[in-house]
Design a protein around this motif. Sequence first.
Motif, mmCIF file in Angstrom:
data_model
loop_
_atom_site.group_PDB
_atom_site.id
_atom_site.type_symbol
_atom_site.label_atom_id
_atom_site.label_comp_id
_atom_site.label_asym_id
_atom_site.label_seq_id
_atom_site.Cartn_x
_atom_site.Cartn_y
_atom_site.Cartn_z
ATOM 1 N N LYS A 143 45.535 48.041 49.556
ATOM 2 C CA LYS A 143 44.555 48.333 48.451
ATOM 3 C C LYS A 143 43.773 47.265 47.933
ATOM 4 C CE LYS A 143 43.887 51.090 44.153
ATOM 5 N NZ LYS A 143 44.396 51.535 42.973
ATOM 6 N N VAL A 144 42.204 47.529 48.133
ATOM 7 C CA VAL A 144 41.473 46.242 47.726
ATOM 8 C C VAL A 144 40.341 46.963 47.097
ATOM 9 C CG1 VAL A 144 39.428 44.718 48.840
ATOM 10 C CG2 VAL A 144 41.510 45.395 50.177
ATOM 11 N N VAL A 145 40.113 45.926 45.786
ATOM 12 C CA VAL A 145 39.296 46.312 44.802
ATOM 13 C C VAL A 145 38.356 44.970 44.573
ATOM 14 C CG1 VAL A 145 40.592 47.931 43.797
ATOM 15 C CG2 VAL A 145 40.484 45.571 42.658
ATOM 16 N N ASP A 146 37.045 45.108 43.987
ATOM 17 C CA ASP A 146 36.468 43.954 43.731
ATOM 18 C C ASP A 146 37.047 43.516 42.269
ATOM 19 O OD1 ASP A 146 35.071 44.206 45.958
ATOM 20 O OD2 ASP A 146 33.373 45.445 44.806
ATOM 21 N N TRP A 147 37.074 42.371 42.382
ATOM 22 C CA TRP A 147 37.470 41.664 40.984
ATOM 23 C C TRP A 147 36.133 40.553 40.274
ATOM 24 C CZ3 TRP A 147 41.025 41.946 37.254
ATOM 25 C CH2 TRP A 147 41.121 40.913 36.444
ATOM 26 N N GLU A 148 35.902 41.158 39.180
ATOM 27 C CA GLU A 148 34.502 40.518 38.313
ATOM 28 C C GLU A 148 35.292 39.156 37.722
ATOM 29 O OE1 GLU A 148 31.454 41.078 38.122
ATOM 30 O OE2 GLU A 148 31.914 42.753 39.811
ATOM 31 N N PRO A 149 34.746 37.923 37.895
ATOM 32 C CA PRO A 149 35.456 36.740 37.200
ATOM 33 C C PRO A 149 35.264 37.091 35.689
ATOM 34 C CG PRO A 149 33.002 36.410 38.018
ATOM 35 C CD PRO A 149 33.548 37.585 38.853
ATOM 36 N N TYR A 150 36.299 36.668 35.101
ATOM 37 C CA TYR A 150 36.122 36.721 33.573
ATOM 38 C C TYR A 150 35.936 35.554 32.951
ATOM 39 C CZ TYR A 150 37.895 37.860 28.648
ATOM 40 O OH TYR A 150 37.819 37.883 27.497
ATOM 41 N N LYS A 151 34.701 35.251 32.292
ATOM 42 C CA LYS A 151 34.352 34.109 31.539
ATOM 43 C C LYS A 151 34.758 32.840 32.270
ATOM 44 C CE LYS A 151 36.174 35.264 27.364
ATOM 45 N NZ LYS A 151 36.240 35.225 25.819
ATOM 46 N N HIS A 152 34.731 32.518 33.462
ATOM 47 C CA HIS A 152 35.058 31.459 34.220
ATOM 48 C C HIS A 152 34.560 30.185 33.708
ATOM 49 C CE1 HIS A 152 37.235 33.148 37.898
ATOM 50 N NE2 HIS A 152 37.520 33.912 36.932
ATOM 51 N N GLU A 181 44.032 37.234 27.658
ATOM 52 C CA GLU A 181 42.916 38.023 28.115
ATOM 53 C C GLU A 181 42.997 38.281 29.390
ATOM 54 O OE1 GLU A 181 40.201 36.681 24.412
ATOM 55 O OE2 GLU A 181 39.464 36.310 26.192
ATOM 56 N N TYR A 182 42.878 37.300 30.245
ATOM 57 C CA TYR A 182 42.950 37.351 31.724
ATOM 58 C C TYR A 182 43.999 38.268 32.355
ATOM 59 C CZ TYR A 182 40.352 35.620 35.883
ATOM 60 O OH TYR A 182 39.562 35.576 37.027
ATOM 61 N N HIS A 183 45.003 37.798 31.772
ATOM 62 C CA HIS A 183 46.419 38.643 32.171
ATOM 63 C C HIS A 183 46.310 40.205 31.938
ATOM 64 C CE1 HIS A 183 50.388 39.377 33.394
ATOM 65 N NE2 HIS A 183 50.558 39.893 32.418
ATOM 66 N N ALA A 184 45.641 40.608 30.581
ATOM 67 C CA ALA A 184 45.530 41.985 30.181
ATOM 68 C C ALA A 184 44.683 42.787 31.208
ATOM 69 C CB ALA A 184 45.190 41.766 28.705
ATOM 70 N N LEU A 185 43.603 41.827 31.582
ATOM 71 C CA LEU A 185 42.547 42.339 32.352
ATOM 72 C C LEU A 185 43.149 42.719 33.789
ATOM 73 C CD1 LEU A 185 39.544 42.870 31.467
ATOM 74 C CD2 LEU A 185 39.013 40.861 32.650
ATOM 75 N N MET A 186 43.925 41.723 34.504
ATOM 76 C CA MET A 186 44.400 41.778 35.631
ATOM 77 C C MET A 186 45.220 43.156 35.535
ATOM 78 S SD MET A 186 45.241 38.175 37.241
ATOM 79 C CE MET A 186 45.833 38.784 38.879
ATOM 80 N N ALA A 228 39.912 24.924 39.526
ATOM 81 C CA ALA A 228 40.370 24.242 38.324
ATOM 82 C C ALA A 228 40.675 25.743 37.549
ATOM 83 C CB ALA A 228 39.225 23.544 37.729
ATOM 84 N N ILE A 229 39.748 26.818 37.620
ATOM 85 C CA ILE A 229 39.915 28.068 36.640
ATOM 86 C C ILE A 229 41.464 28.297 36.962
ATOM 87 C CG2 ILE A 229 39.387 29.444 38.522
ATOM 88 C CD1 ILE A 229 38.222 29.438 35.026
ATOM 89 N N TRP A 230 42.248 28.075 38.007
ATOM 90 C CA TRP A 230 43.472 28.815 38.144
ATOM 91 C C TRP A 230 44.558 27.757 37.597
ATOM 92 C CZ3 TRP A 230 41.963 33.516 38.657
ATOM 93 C CH2 TRP A 230 40.856 33.596 39.554
ATOM 94 N N ASN A 231 44.027 26.537 37.404
ATOM 95 C CA ASN A 231 44.918 25.551 36.473
ATOM 96 C C ASN A 231 44.836 25.902 35.288
ATOM 97 O OD1 ASN A 231 43.579 23.855 39.054
ATOM 98 N ND2 ASN A 231 45.724 22.843 38.586
ATOM 99 N N ILE A 232 43.663 26.124 34.699
ATOM 100 C CA ILE A 232 43.643 26.541 33.014
ATOM 101 C C ILE A 232 44.371 27.880 32.800
ATOM 102 C CG2 ILE A 232 41.298 27.550 33.061
ATOM 103 C CD1 ILE A 232 42.837 25.335 30.374
ATOM 104 N N LEU A 233 44.165 28.710 33.722
ATOM 105 C CA LEU A 233 45.008 30.077 33.599
ATOM 106 C C LEU A 233 46.340 29.648 33.738
ATOM 107 C CD1 LEU A 233 42.249 32.499 34.960
ATOM 108 C CD2 LEU A 233 43.054 32.314 32.619
ATOM 109 N N ASP A 234 46.972 28.568 34.704
ATOM 110 C CA ASP A 234 48.083 28.293 34.929
ATOM 111 C C ASP A 234 48.763 29.396 35.882
ATOM 112 O OD1 ASP A 234 50.542 26.716 35.489
ATOM 113 O OD2 ASP A 234 51.355 27.769 33.628
ATOM 114 N N LEU A 235 47.859 30.011 36.956
ATOM 115 C CA LEU A 235 48.231 30.952 37.549
ATOM 116 C C LEU A 235 48.618 30.307 39.128
ATOM 117 C CD1 LEU A 235 45.697 33.830 36.815
ATOM 118 C CD2 LEU A 235 48.152 33.374 36.059
ATOM 119 N N PRO A 236 49.617 30.848 39.760
ATOM 120 C CA PRO A 236 50.020 30.116 41.282
ATOM 121 C C PRO A 236 48.658 30.478 42.167
ATOM 122 C CG PRO A 236 51.263 31.950 40.737
ATOM 123 C CD PRO A 236 50.583 31.730 39.510
ATOM 124 N N ALA A 237 48.532 29.605 42.975
ATOM 125 C CA ALA A 237 47.592 29.932 44.054
ATOM 126 C C ALA A 237 48.049 29.235 45.411
ATOM 127 C CB ALA A 237 46.184 29.429 43.619
#
Lengths: 548, 548
Positions: free
Chosen positions: A353-362, A426-431, A461-470
Motif C-alpha cells: 500500500k502506497v500513499v502520498d505523504w505531504e511534508p508537515y511544516k518541515h 503533531e507529526y506522529h499524530a499525523l502519521m 535533518a528533519i528526521w533528527n529533530i523528529l528523532d525518527l529512525p531512517a
Amino acid sequence: MTMSQPQPWELQARKAKNILENSIPRQWLLPDDKLPPADEKSVMDFPRKSGLLTERELDITELSATALVEEMGADKLSAEEVVVAFLKRSVLGHNLFNFATEFMADKAIARAKELDEYYRKTGELVGPLHGVPISVKEHVGIQGLTCNAGFVAWVDQIATEDALLLQCLKKAGAVFHVRTNQPQSLMHLDCSNNLTGTTLNPHNRTLSPGGSSGGEGASTGFKCAPLGIGSDIGGSIRAPAAFCGSYGLKTTALRNPLGGVRAAGGGQESIRGVLGPLASQSIEDLELFQQVILDQEPWDTETSLIPMPWRRIRPTRDITVGIMWDDGTVCPHPPIIRALQFAKEKLIAAGIKVVDWEPYKHDHGWDIVSAMYFADGTESQQAILKESGEPYRPLTKWAFQYSSGTPLTVSENWALNNARDRYRDEYHALMKSHGVDFILTPTYLGVAAVLGEPQYWNYTAIWNILDLPAVVFPSGLVVDEELDKAEEGYQPRNVVDEREWKKYSPERYVGAPIALQLVGKRFKDEEVLAAAKVVKGVLNADASRKMN
Amino acid sequence: MTMSQPQPWELQARKAKNILENSIPRQWLLPDDKLPPADEKSVMDFPRKSGLLTERELDITELSATALVEEMGADKLSAEEVVVAFLKRSVLGHNLFNFATEFMADKAIARAKELDEYYRKTGELVGPLHGVPISVKEHVGIQGLTCNAGFVAWVDQIATEDALLLQCLKKAGAVFHVRTNQPQSLMHLDCSNNLTGTTLNPHNRTLSPGGSSGGEGASTGFKCAPLGIGSDIGGSIRAPAAFCGSYGLKTTALRNPLGGVRAAGGGQESIRGVLGPLASQSIEDLELFQQVILDQEPWDTETSLIPMPWRRIRPTRDITVGIMWDDGTVCPHPPIIRALQFAKEKLIAAGIKVVDWEPYKHDHGWDIVSAMYFADGTESQQAILKESGEPYRPLTKWAFQYSSGTPLTVSENWALNNARDRYRDEYHALMKSHGVDFILTPTYLGVAAVLGEPQYWNYTAIWNILDLPAVVFPSGLVVDEELDKAEEGYQPRNVVDEREWKKYSPERYVGAPIALQLVGKRFKDEEVLAAAKVVKGVLNADASRKMN
C-alpha cells in the motif's frame, strides 16, 4: 625571513598527516603511474583492473559481513585473509579518494590471527562479527590513538579507552583496520579538513562522498569494509551512504552507545547525535550490527541509554508507505524524482500500500533544529578553532551561520525544546491518522553534491529533530544523462530552491547511484529495517531486470 | 484612604479561595463546634468520632483501590456510594487540615452514576480503576477548570483539556473528586501558598504534610482518596507520602505522561520531573496505577515518553538490599535510624541479603541537581511572581537561593549535563560491583518537618538527579518519645547538620509515622515496587506483632 615559513597550525596539522602516512602499509601502495589519471571520475572498477588484489581477495571484498561470518564459520575463509583483502582494497581506495586518517594494519592482522587461532582450537567463532573488518570514523575514540574530531587543535589528544561501541563490536569479533576522514567541525555534509584534506566520491571523484561520515561513505561505497561506523546529527551517516551507494542507518537517539566519542559541544541534549552503521552490501548487515550492539545491553554501562533490547522482527508486506516527493522548500533533482516514481510503481505492483505523504511544516522543523545545533552561538566550536588558528573551511562558515552568532539563553533553549516536542507529537499524530507506517523520501535533494557544494540539510535533518529512525539504501538506479535531463523553464519557488536547482545538470553527477531513504516511527528501528528489506527487495528484483 | 484596602494580588488570590469555597459540598460541612479544637494535633481518629460518615462509609474509605474495584466487580459496592464516602471524608479532612483547592462533587457523583449504570447494563466494569476516587494535585490540568500551579498570577488560566495522565485514568474508570493543594512555585517540601493557604499534616497539625504534593500527602494519609496524583522533581511525591504515612512512587523519568501539567520553566530537561501515584493503603495500588497508565501506551500520544510497557514482575526474596543509614551530610533523626535498624533486623531474619551502602558523592549530586532546578537563574519563576506582585513565601526564597541568581549559559548547562551522566554511570557501576539491587534509605532526615521548616532535600533529590525509581512506604513504626530521645552531646559535622539536628526533639514530632524509601535501578520501576512489597511484607508481619 622565508615566505614559506609554515604557520603553527600547519605544523600541528602535519602531525595528523604524519600519523596517516606512517600508518599506510607500504607494500600495498601502487606507484602513481599504475593509478588511473586524476581526471578519471569513477574508480569503481579499478580494484579489478589494478592487479593488487587476487581474484579470491576481490571476491572476499564483495561479500557482506553476514556472508563473511558464514564462510569463516564454515572454515572456508580465515579471518586473516579477510582482513588482508580489505586492507589491500582500503590502501587502494585511499590512493584514489583519500578516505583514511590512519591504518591499523598490524593490529588488525594480529587480531585476525588470534581469531583464527581461537577458531582452530575451539571450532567456534568468537561472536557474530568474528573476523569482520570494520572501518571507524576518526572521532570514535580508540585506546592509545589520537582523536582529533576534525580539529587541528585536538591532534595531540589521545583516547584513554576504546569507545563503548567499539568495545561491544570487538567482543563480537570485529576487527578494526582503518580509521576514516571527517570534515572540520564535523558539521558539513561534505568531508574536508585542514588535517588530512578532502575525501572524494569513488563513483565520481568530482563529487563529495557526503559528510560528515564521508570517509565511511567512501569506505563502504568502495568496499574497503563491509561495515563502517558513522555518526549522524543532521544526515552525517545517511548523506555519505546515499552519495556513495552504500547502506546507512540513523537509529532513534539513545539506543547505541556514545561513550568515548569526541566532538565539540558535549552535553548538548536538545538535538542528539547518534552512532550507527554503514554497510557496503545489505540492510541485513545494518541489522546484524544493531543486534550485536544491543544484545550486549550497553545501557548497563552507559546509563543514559534506553534499556530497550533489539527485537527480531519478521519483514511484512502489510505496511503502508507514504511517499514524500518534495519537502516543500527544495524540489529534488530529476534523478531523485525518477527513483521515487520507479519505487512507487514497483511497490504498487508488489501489492504494497502506497500513499502520498505531504511534508508537515518541515521549514518549522528546520528552524528548531538549526537553532539547536549551535545553541552556544558556536562558542565551543570557535574556541577549538581559535586554539590552533587553523583557517575556517567554507562549509564550516556555512554551518555556523545557522546560529545567530550569540548563545541562546537557557530559557530560549527551553522554548525550543517545547516546540520540538510539540512538533514531534503533531507529526506522529499525523502519521497515525493517515495510517502511514513508513515514509519513503529523498536522502538529499540530489544524488550527491559536487565537492564543496552540499548546503541543504533538511531532507535528513528533519528526521533528527523528529528523532525518527531512517535507513538509506541504493535504489539500484544510477544517474542517466538521457532520462534525467534538467526541467526546462523550471520556476524556482524561493532562493534556496533556486540555488540548489542551479547546481543541477545531469553530466555533473554522472556515475552517481540514486539512493532512497525510508523513515519509521520513533523507537521502531527494528521495523524500519525490516520494511527497508521489503522495499529494497521489491526494487532489486526490478532493478536487476532493468540492468540486464 | 483605608488601611485595609486589599492589594491587587489579594483580589486575584481571592478568586482561588472563592473557587474552593464555592465548590465545597455544604451538606457535609460540620459546624466549628463539632470539630476538634485547633490545638488538637492528631485528627486521625476524627472520622470515626465525627458522626459524619456511616459505619459502612468508614469501612469503604479504609479499602484500597484494588479492594474497592473487587467489591464493585462483585456488586457489593456501587461507584456512587464509594465516591460519596470519600467525598464526605474529604470535606471533613479539608475542614481539619485545609488540603483541597477545589471539590468536584457533582461531576464525580454524576460520573459514578454513569459507571453504575454501565455495570448494571453490562455486568462488567469499565476498566481496572472502575469507580476509584482519585485526588489530583492542582497543577495537573482538568478541562475547563483553572490551573494556577501555586501562582496568584495564573489564577485565571483555564486548562483546555485534561492532562494526558487523567485521560488514561478516566478511561480505566477513575473518578476525580477533589483537587489538592501545593506550595507557591511548587518548589517547597512544604505546602503553603498565597491562594488557599497552608495544608497541615493530619497526624500532627503542627507538622507539614510535606510538599510539593502536600495536598496529596494529606489526602491519602487521611484516606480522602485511595489514590492520588502527585509530581516529583526533588522529593515532591515522596516527602508528602512519608510525612503523612502513605505510599508514593517516583518513577524513572519519561515513563508516565506529563502533558497538560502546568509549571514554571517548561522545556527544562536537565532534571526531569515526573507525575506519579500516592496511595493510602498499599504498594499494590501504586502498581495498579502504573499498569493502568502504561497499558494504555501513552507514548503513542506523547512521543517524548519511552515506549516501555509495564512489566508484570513476581516479587522475589532473592535480592540484595543495601541500607544507607546516612547521606554523609546530614545525620537522620533518631526515629529514622530506629526504623532502619528495625528493617535491617527483620530483613535478615527473613533471609534477605542485607549489606551497608555507603553514599557515593551525594554532595556532588546535590551540587548538580540544585544548579539545574533554576538554570535560568529563577527568571521564569520570578517573572510569574512579579506579574501578580504576590509576596514571596519564605520557602520560595529558600529554594531560589539554590540558584546563583544569574542564568547559566547553555555551555555551563551542558557541562552539568555531562557531570550528571558521569555521576549516574559511576553510581550504577558501584551498585553493580557491590551486587546491590536496591537501596533502603531515609526519605527525609526526619519523620516529617515542622510547618515551614523543611529545608534539606537531598535524601530525595539525589534519586532525581540519578533518575532512579524510588518507592516510599510506612515502616509501621511511629515516633516514640521514649525510644527516640535526642542523642546527648551530638557533635554536628557541619552547619547544615547542626541546623537540622537543632530541629529535633521527639515531642515536636509526636504522632508522626516513620517511613522508609526503597530505591531501585534506572527503568526498573517494576522491580522496585515488587521489592518494596517484599520489604513491606517482612516489616508488616513484625510491625503488627509489635503493635499487638
